[in-house]
Design an enzyme around this catalytic site. Sequence first.
Site, PDB file in Angstrom:
ATOM      1  N   ARG A  85      12.122   7.381  -4.231  1.00 12.46           N
ATOM      2  CA  ARG A  85      10.791   7.988  -4.345  1.00 12.46           C
ATOM      3  C   ARG A  85      10.572   8.823  -3.089  1.00 12.46           C
ATOM      4  O   ARG A  85      10.601   8.300  -1.975  1.00 12.46           O
ATOM      5  CB  ARG A  85       9.721   6.918  -4.484  1.00 12.46           C
ATOM      6  CG  ARG A  85       8.291   7.442  -4.653  1.00 12.46           C
ATOM      7  CD  ARG A  85       7.358   6.286  -4.982  1.00 12.46           C
ATOM      8  NE  ARG A  85       5.963   6.674  -5.151  1.00 12.46           N
ATOM      9  CZ  ARG A  85       4.990   6.452  -4.269  1.00 12.46           C
ATOM     10  NH1 ARG A  85       5.275   5.838  -3.109  1.00 12.46           N
ATOM     11  NH2 ARG A  85       3.750   6.823  -4.514  1.00 12.46           N
ATOM     12  N   ASN A 162      -0.167   9.838  -4.756  1.00 19.47           N
ATOM     13  CA  ASN A 162      -0.049   8.519  -4.129  1.00 19.47           C
ATOM     14  C   ASN A 162      -1.415   7.879  -3.932  1.00 19.47           C
ATOM     15  O   ASN A 162      -2.352   8.519  -3.435  1.00 19.47           O
ATOM     16  CB  ASN A 162       0.649   8.649  -2.772  1.00 19.47           C
ATOM     17  CG  ASN A 162       0.864   7.312  -2.098  1.00 19.47           C
ATOM     18  OD1 ASN A 162       1.679   6.506  -2.546  1.00 19.47           O
ATOM     19  ND2 ASN A 162       0.117   7.055  -1.029  1.00 19.47           N
ATOM     20  N   GLU A 163      -1.554   6.607  -4.346  1.00 25.56           N
ATOM     21  CA  GLU A 163      -2.743   5.790  -4.089  1.00 25.56           C
ATOM     22  C   GLU A 163      -4.010   6.640  -4.155  1.00 25.56           C
ATOM     23  O   GLU A 163      -4.734   6.794  -3.170  1.00 25.56           O
ATOM     24  CB  GLU A 163      -2.603   5.109  -2.724  1.00 25.56           C
ATOM     25  CG  GLU A 163      -1.382   4.206  -2.672  1.00 25.56           C
ATOM     26  CD  GLU A 163      -1.128   3.586  -1.291  1.00 25.56           C
ATOM     27  OE1 GLU A 163      -1.965   3.801  -0.389  1.00 25.56           O
ATOM     28  OE2 GLU A 163      -0.107   2.900  -1.122  1.00 25.56           O
ATOM     29  N   HIS A 229       1.153  -0.903  -6.153  1.00 22.47           N
ATOM     30  CA  HIS A 229       1.725  -1.136  -4.835  1.00 22.47           C
ATOM     31  C   HIS A 229       1.335  -2.542  -4.395  1.00 22.47           C
ATOM     32  O   HIS A 229       0.152  -2.891  -4.407  1.00 22.47           O
ATOM     33  CB  HIS A 229       1.222  -0.093  -3.837  1.00 22.47           C
ATOM     34  CG  HIS A 229       1.674   1.297  -4.163  1.00 22.47           C
ATOM     35  ND1 HIS A 229       1.301   2.401  -3.425  1.00 22.47           N
ATOM     36  CD2 HIS A 229       2.472   1.771  -5.162  1.00 22.47           C
ATOM     37  CE1 HIS A 229       1.855   3.482  -3.945  1.00 22.47           C
ATOM     38  NE2 HIS A 229       2.570   3.123  -5.001  1.00 22.47           N
ATOM     39  N   TYR A 231       1.119  -5.284  -1.626  1.00 22.48           N
ATOM     40  CA  TYR A 231       1.104  -5.710  -0.235  1.00 22.48           C
ATOM     41  C   TYR A 231       0.280  -6.996  -0.141  1.00 22.48           C
ATOM     42  O   TYR A 231       0.507  -7.938  -0.888  1.00 22.48           O
ATOM     43  CB  TYR A 231       0.588  -4.573   0.659  1.00 22.48           C
ATOM     44  CG  TYR A 231       1.532  -3.389   0.699  1.00 22.48           C
ATOM     45  CD1 TYR A 231       2.694  -3.424   1.460  1.00 22.48           C
ATOM     46  CD2 TYR A 231       1.280  -2.245  -0.059  1.00 22.48           C
ATOM     47  CE1 TYR A 231       3.584  -2.356   1.481  1.00 22.48           C
ATOM     48  CE2 TYR A 231       2.169  -1.163  -0.044  1.00 22.48           C
ATOM     49  CZ  TYR A 231       3.311  -1.225   0.726  1.00 22.48           C
ATOM     50  OH  TYR A 231       4.179  -0.175   0.740  1.00 22.48           O
ATOM     51  N   GLU A 258       5.643   0.520  -4.614  1.00 22.60           N
ATOM     52  CA  GLU A 258       5.798   0.221  -3.188  1.00 22.60           C
ATOM     53  C   GLU A 258       5.591  -1.267  -2.986  1.00 22.60           C
ATOM     54  O   GLU A 258       4.782  -1.892  -3.683  1.00 22.60           O
ATOM     55  CB  GLU A 258       4.749   0.944  -2.327  1.00 22.60           C
ATOM     56  CG  GLU A 258       4.899   2.425  -2.191  1.00 22.60           C
ATOM     57  CD  GLU A 258       3.859   2.993  -1.216  1.00 22.60           C
ATOM     58  OE1 GLU A 258       3.318   2.203  -0.397  1.00 22.60           O
ATOM     59  OE2 GLU A 258       3.600   4.202  -1.288  1.00 22.60           O
ATOM     60  N   TRP A 287       9.139  -0.021   0.254  1.00 26.55           N
ATOM     61  CA  TRP A 287       8.668   0.868   1.325  1.00 26.55           C
ATOM     62  C   TRP A 287       9.185   0.342   2.659  1.00 26.55           C
ATOM     63  O   TRP A 287       8.951  -0.807   2.969  1.00 26.55           O
ATOM     64  CB  TRP A 287       7.138   0.907   1.345  1.00 26.55           C
ATOM     65  CG  TRP A 287       6.666   1.937   2.320  1.00 26.55           C
ATOM     66  CD1 TRP A 287       6.495   1.786   3.681  1.00 26.55           C
ATOM     67  CD2 TRP A 287       6.352   3.300   2.043  1.00 26.55           C
ATOM     68  NE1 TRP A 287       6.098   2.958   4.262  1.00 26.55           N
ATOM     69  CE2 TRP A 287       5.998   3.908   3.278  1.00 26.55           C
ATOM     70  CE3 TRP A 287       6.339   4.077   0.878  1.00 26.55           C
ATOM     71  CZ2 TRP A 287       5.635   5.254   3.360  1.00 26.55           C
ATOM     72  CZ3 TRP A 287       5.973   5.407   0.971  1.00 26.55           C
ATOM     73  CH2 TRP A 287       5.619   5.979   2.201  1.00 26.55           C
TER      74      TRP A 287
END
Length: 548
Positions: A85, A162-163, A229, A231, A258, A287
């Site tokens: 990516r 992105n986001e 994503h 996290y 990610e 990531w």
Amino acid sequence: MRPRTTRRAAASGALLGLLLPLSGLGQAAQAAPEDATGLHVSGGRLLEGNGNDFVMRGVNHAHTWYTGELDSLAHIKAKGANTVRVVLSSGDRWTRNDASDVANVVSECKANRLICVLEVHDTTGYGEQSGAASLDRAADYWISVKSALEGQEDYIVVNIGNEPHGNSGYQSWADDTRGAIRKLRDAGFDHALMVDAPNWGQDWSFTMRDNAGSVFAADPDRNTVFSVHMYGVFDTAAEVRDYLGRFVDAGLPILVGEFGHDHSDGNPDEDAILATTEQLGLGYLGWSWSGNGGGVEYLDMVEGFDPDAMTSWGERLFNGANGIAATAKEATVYGGSGGPGDTTAPTRPGAPAASGVTSTGVALSWAASSDDTGVTGYDVVRVDGASETAVRSVAGTSAQITGLTAGTSYTFAVYARDAAGNRSERSATVNVTTSRGGDPAPGSCSVAYRIVGQWQGGFQGEVTVRNTGSSAIGGWTLGWRFADGQTITNMWGGTPSQSGASVTVKPASYTANIPAGGSVTIGFTGTWNGGNTAPDAFTLDGAACTAP
């Protein structure tokens, strides 16, 4: 543990020191048009142009800030990845990557036999981050570099932005995403599109989860993949399984675009992310390769773009259990295993066996198939005379089937698939008749409630429901009342409804069946004010449960 609404930005927004604050899925996925070419979605899966099931296994590379490090693509490929990516900029926040540069990136991806996901990073945290670009603006950028992308549908996926929303204004995510998709389709883009979740990519509000079906249906090509994503919001295995499992159950394409092994907003469960994506046959992109700053340098997989200086995070992702080296398969467009020349179908899988039959579901399991290039998954179908209906696709040799009608007979069978998309003969069938249901007898259940952690104004709770009866319980509804006005803000393992102090919970697919003598556990976060007394009474399908 902090409430999910205070989670902070994902790593991609922090690369250059930008450490910023941070029910139902809708319509099921529809098949892609029959004339689909290149990478395309069908049956909730990302396929290559020849019908091969393609599962992304790779990493993110911060090209827009490190344009002189394109050699990294060769190093990423050498360590086993099949996808990269690539971070690009529309020019709104960083130096614009023009059509010539984008064409060069695509060429380098192809030279290194990598599928290339291209993303615009300037949208990160829109609505909260000053200067962030809108998805509409990102669509304009893609149209401006269209010349570099035309004819590359076999090799690239366009990740629109992105986001694209932070923790403010994320309620417009669905409308903004639908608008960007339509704009690109109207401009003649035939590529597979990828859309990121809001809330800095982590979707703690479940905005993407709950609107994914309508967004997918708004794409006239039915060729959109969803990316979450993971996290600090995803710090338990239950949260990872629940989020990804809901997309799979709805037949909607999802991957982890990610994730990391640690982050400033909490400690993500990377082992669960890797294990769950492998179990469900879903893609993941870690990531990131190198170049992180702003205090998250620990997310570098190699130090200073040196492939021989791998970090512990890089070792875990590439060489650990369920990692890239062990699971990645090169795209068949590059001649990878199971390519277009493979016409040998897998062997016929064993007849499914049924267990845990309830009024609304059943667990099926079967003997594995074999294939010269490897079995990539199994398709469960419902058989009705000469017709078949797809039920769900899984990576392993078992599946939990839910949503059945009480007191009804069903016939199920299984097909195996290989890496080239070849399908086995249909297995022998199994007949299942669901139970007629009915409430459990009083005293046939017990409930344990505990507070896992508590902080000012918030807490995390856990409820374990045990079936103390002699027959399985399925499709249950759990109820209780809070004594101090507590409010549930997020739940995994079930879906809550709350009216004042009264709470009812419906199960997730993986907690729907409680076998005799077995138990299921649901977790949640909530708010409190003045007191946080535990509930003293619970009901299951209206019948009172005892304390354990």
